[in-house]
Design an enzyme around this catalytic site. Structure first.
Site, PDB file in Angstrom:
ATOM      1  N   SER A  69      35.682  33.661  51.652  1.00 61.02           N
ATOM      2  CA  SER A  69      34.728  34.045  52.690  1.00 61.02           C
ATOM      3  C   SER A  69      34.174  32.804  53.381  1.00 61.02           C
ATOM      4  CB  SER A  69      33.579  34.851  52.075  1.00 61.02           C
ATOM      5  OG  SER A  69      34.068  36.012  51.458  1.00 61.02           O
TER       6      SER A  69
HETATM    7  N1  SAH Z   1      34.336  35.935  47.153  1.00 53.55           N
HETATM    8  C1  SAH Z   1      35.760  35.724  47.214  1.00 53.55           C
HETATM    9  C2  SAH Z   1      36.366  36.757  48.152  1.00 53.55           C
HETATM   10  C3  SAH Z   1      37.803  36.963  47.925  1.00 53.55           C
HETATM   11  S1  SAH Z   1      38.497  38.221  48.936  1.00 53.55           S
HETATM   12  C4  SAH Z   1      36.042  34.339  47.733  1.00 53.55           C
HETATM   13  O1  SAH Z   1      35.282  33.845  48.576  1.00 53.55           O
HETATM   14  O2  SAH Z   1      37.054  33.761  47.328  1.00 53.55           O
HETATM   15  C5  SAH Z   1      38.138  39.683  47.980  1.00 53.55           C
HETATM   16  C6  SAH Z   1      38.647  39.697  46.576  1.00 53.55           C
HETATM   17  O3  SAH Z   1      38.378  41.011  46.044  1.00 53.55           O
HETATM   18  C7  SAH Z   1      40.151  39.484  46.429  1.00 53.55           C
HETATM   19  O4  SAH Z   1      40.367  38.443  45.517  1.00 53.55           O
HETATM   20  C8  SAH Z   1      40.657  40.827  45.899  1.00 53.55           C
HETATM   21  O5  SAH Z   1      41.766  40.715  45.038  1.00 53.55           O
HETATM   22  C9  SAH Z   1      39.435  41.361  45.181  1.00 53.55           C
HETATM   23  N2  SAH Z   1      39.395  42.811  44.971  1.00 53.55           N
HETATM   24  C10 SAH Z   1      39.771  43.791  45.814  1.00 53.55           C
HETATM   25  N3  SAH Z   1      39.592  45.006  45.255  1.00 53.55           N
HETATM   26  C11 SAH Z   1      39.061  44.784  44.011  1.00 53.55           C
HETATM   27  C12 SAH Z   1      38.663  45.625  42.929  1.00 53.55           C
HETATM   28  N4  SAH Z   1      38.754  46.959  42.975  1.00 53.55           N
HETATM   29  N5  SAH Z   1      38.184  45.043  41.813  1.00 53.55           N
HETATM   30  C13 SAH Z   1      38.091  43.686  41.706  1.00 53.55           C
HETATM   31  N6  SAH Z   1      38.451  42.850  42.684  1.00 53.55           N
HETATM   32  C14 SAH Z   1      38.946  43.369  43.823  1.00 53.55           C
END
Ligand code: SAH
Length: 219
Positions: A69
């Site tokens: 993000s």
């Molecule tokens: N805060 C993180 C955002 C990553 S993008 C950063 O800045 O790196 C969102 C993340 O949510 C991804 O890694 C994706 O695999 C995860 N995600 C999506 N659905 C999910 C779920 N049901 N449970 C856990 N993680 C999930």
């Protein structure tokens, strides 16, 4: 650590302070959040080839089709979650590269973070361990189920978008607790849900862009 990475490390404090200045200009007012973000080496959370861009106000690709993000999103969600008070116990859904996790670790006594993509979580685990961040616990699971055994939480933050949050997850909030997440599908907005003695209130905030929340796990 490679020469490339350590080279950036030497100039990163200056670049980071410019990022903090920009966040302030963009309306982030919680100095505790800004101070936390001023100490975390964001360039170590992205691939080496993108390290020089880590402090730009933009999301960047991590691996497995996911994104880190943007600094503004991390700051905004953190200040919404904190509401100017130190947090005790926070649940994060969507660990990704772990940058938001590292920021939260400075704002709360304990962070529980859940990621559904196993190999992504393995790399993040190593990264956070190297940074010696100790008040976090990472779990490979479907985050929508929450983590009742580690709750209740005074904050839940979700970094993947969905149209609906199950009540079983909201029930893991304490009375007075807050959940922040992107809500929608094509058009998405940050959403703040607050639990009070009567039930829940929902506030729709800025328009945002996140990857989708998916169910089940990937190994
Ligand atoms: N805060 C993180 C955002 C990553 S993008 C950063 O800045 O790196 C969102 C993340 O949510 C991804 O890694 C994706 O695999 C995860 N995600 C999506 N659905 C999910 C779920 N049901 N449970 C856990 N993680 C999930």
């Amino acid at each position: 650590m490679s020469a490339h990475h350590s080279g950036i490390g030497m100039t990163s404090q200056r670049t980071r302070m410019r990022m903090i200045e920009r966040l302030r200009e963009q309306g982030i007012a919680d100095e505790v959040v800004l101070s936390a973000m001023s100490t975390i080496p964001r360039h170590l959370f992205v691939e080496e080839a993108l390290a020089s861009r880590a402090y730009e106000d933009a999301p960047l690709p991590i691996n497995f089709g996911q994104t880190i993000s943007s600094p503004w999103i991390v700051a905004r969600m953190s200040e919404l979650l904190r509401a100017n008070a130190r947090l005790n116990n926070v649940l994060e859904i969507g660990t990704g590269c772990g940058y938001q996790t590292a920021v939260l670790a400075k704002l709360t006594d304990k962070v529980h973070s859940i990621e559904r993509i196993g190999p992504l979580l393995t790399r993040t685990r190593i990264r956070l361990h190297k940074l010696q961040i100790k008040n976090i616990s990472l779990k490979h699971a479907d985050g929508l189920l929450g983590l009742a055994e580690a709750g209740p939480f005074d904050g839940i933050i979700m970094t993947a978008v969905t149209t609906h949050v199950p009540s079983s997850l909201l029930e893991q909030l304490v009375i007075g607790g807050r959940m922040v997440f992107p809500k929608g599908s094509q058009k998405q907005n940050l959403c703040l849900i607050e639990r009070n003695a009567q039930g829940y209130t929902e506030t729709i905030l800025e328009e945002v862009k996140f990857v989708p929340l998916l169910s089940g796990v990937e190994r």
